[in-house]
Design a protein around this motif. Structure first.
Motif, PDB file in Angstrom:
ATOM      1  N   ARG A  37      -0.962  -2.744   3.105  1.00  0.00           N
ATOM      2  CA  ARG A  37      -1.437  -2.343   1.783  1.00  0.00           C
ATOM      3  C   ARG A  37      -2.720  -1.519   1.918  1.00  0.00           C
ATOM      4  N   ASP A 251      -5.178  -3.591  -5.829  1.00  0.00           N
ATOM      5  CA  ASP A 251      -4.404  -3.289  -7.030  1.00  0.00           C
ATOM      6  C   ASP A 251      -3.806  -4.533  -7.681  1.00  0.00           C
ATOM      7  N   SER A 253      -1.485  -6.461  -6.582  1.00  0.00           N
ATOM      8  CA  SER A 253      -0.060  -6.693  -6.328  1.00  0.00           C
ATOM      9  C   SER A 253       0.183  -7.838  -5.364  1.00  0.00           C
ATOM     10  N   ARG A 255      -1.074 -10.976  -5.409  1.00  0.00           N
ATOM     11  CA  ARG A 255      -0.820 -12.165  -6.213  1.00  0.00           C
ATOM     12  C   ARG A 255      -1.750 -12.138  -7.411  1.00  0.00           C
ATOM     13  N   THR A 256      -1.599 -13.070  -8.313  1.00  0.00           N
ATOM     14  CA  THR A 256      -2.522 -13.200  -9.431  1.00  0.00           C
ATOM     15  C   THR A 256      -3.703 -14.071  -9.021  1.00  0.00           C
TER      16      THR A 256
END
Length: 270
Positions: A37, A251, A253, A255-256
């Motif tokens: 990432r 970003d 993506s 996880r929360t």
């Protein structure tokens, strides 16, 4: 430190409250590192440049604490270190690491060498991470990172709280101290144990999740302490020189329940 009243079950609690030996290493690896990432690229670039600035050093003893299912901190230590200790507590992570370092063998290893140019050692996933490290600096001087990491790394199963003092010359600790407990005191102790394991003058890098609210791996929810940049700055102020602590944008993506990453680096005070 940021306290979030909405933190759910699993974010709070002490380190000993959680099933670390049942940590789903393969699931964690697939979710976090199967594809590189942008936040990992940013971290790798800064770590590469930092460790490359110590180009006159070689033959050091390196330490990576809380390795988990992540090889790139140890790869970042390769140009400086003849020995790298991966200090990991979870039995499942230790098994994963030893298998990943060993790689394939026998006929399959020979076939892979013919087909891909890659033989014994870690999986192809980590090639993308190594390519970022090799963009400049010392890393191009490592002829065969798979063979080199396998030869130099050893996995030690033990707690971060049991690190012996002043044994290593360079260190990394990625996403470990803030992600092994929901207790602020244990988090602070973990950071101090890591720093205390390094010799004076040792360069080190710490990467942390920012404002983490805990995380789920497999069927279990694991803890976190919600830290921010100033928390690490305060902890390193009297322990290190040349310190840099900064936010790494993410970003979301992955996880929360986090607001980015924090990268801290410095040199342990003499």
């Amino acid at each position: 430190m940021h306290a979030d009243p909405e933190v759910g079950t699993g974010a709070a609690g002490h380190n000993s409250d959680f099933p670390w030996d049942e940590f789903d290493s393969q699931s964690y690896y697939r979710h976090n590192y199967r594809t590189i990432r942008d936040d990992d690229r940013a971290i790798l670039g800064e770590v590469r440049d930092f460790f490359s600035s110590f180009g006159d050093r070689s033959g050091l003893k390196g330490l990576d604490v809380g390795t988990g299912a992540n090889l790139y901190p140890a790869l970042a230590l390769l140009p400086l270190c003849d020995e790298i200790t991966m200090w990991e507590y979870s039995e499942s992570n230790v098994v994963w690491l030893r298998r990943e370092l060993r790689g394939y063998s026998g006929f399959l290893d020979a076939a892979l060498k013919v087909l891909t140019g890659r033989g014994l050692g870690y999986s192809r996933t980590w090639d993308a991470f190594w390519e970022v490290l090799c963009e400049k600096g010392l890393y191009g001087g490592v002829d065969d990172p798979r063979k080199t990491l396998k030869a130099r790394a050893r996995v030690c199963r033990s707690s971060i709280f049991e690190l012996p003092p002043q044994q290593w010359d360079a260190g990394t600790m990625f996403f470990a101290a803030e992600s092994l407990t929901g207790d602020e005191g244990e988090f602070e102790s973990a950071v101090q144990c890591f720093l205390g394991a390094l010799r004076p003058g040792a360069p080190f890098v710490i990467a942390s999740m920012e404002n983490s609210q805990g995380y789920t791996v497999g069927k279990y929810r694991y803890p976190a302490v919600a830290i921010e940049e100033d928390d690490l700055r305060k902890m390193l102020k009297d322990r290190a020189t040349g310190t840099s602590v900064r936010h790494i944008e993410s970003d979301g993506s992955l996880r929360t329940g986090y607001s980015g990453m924090i990268l801290a680096r410095g040199i342990l005070r003499e």
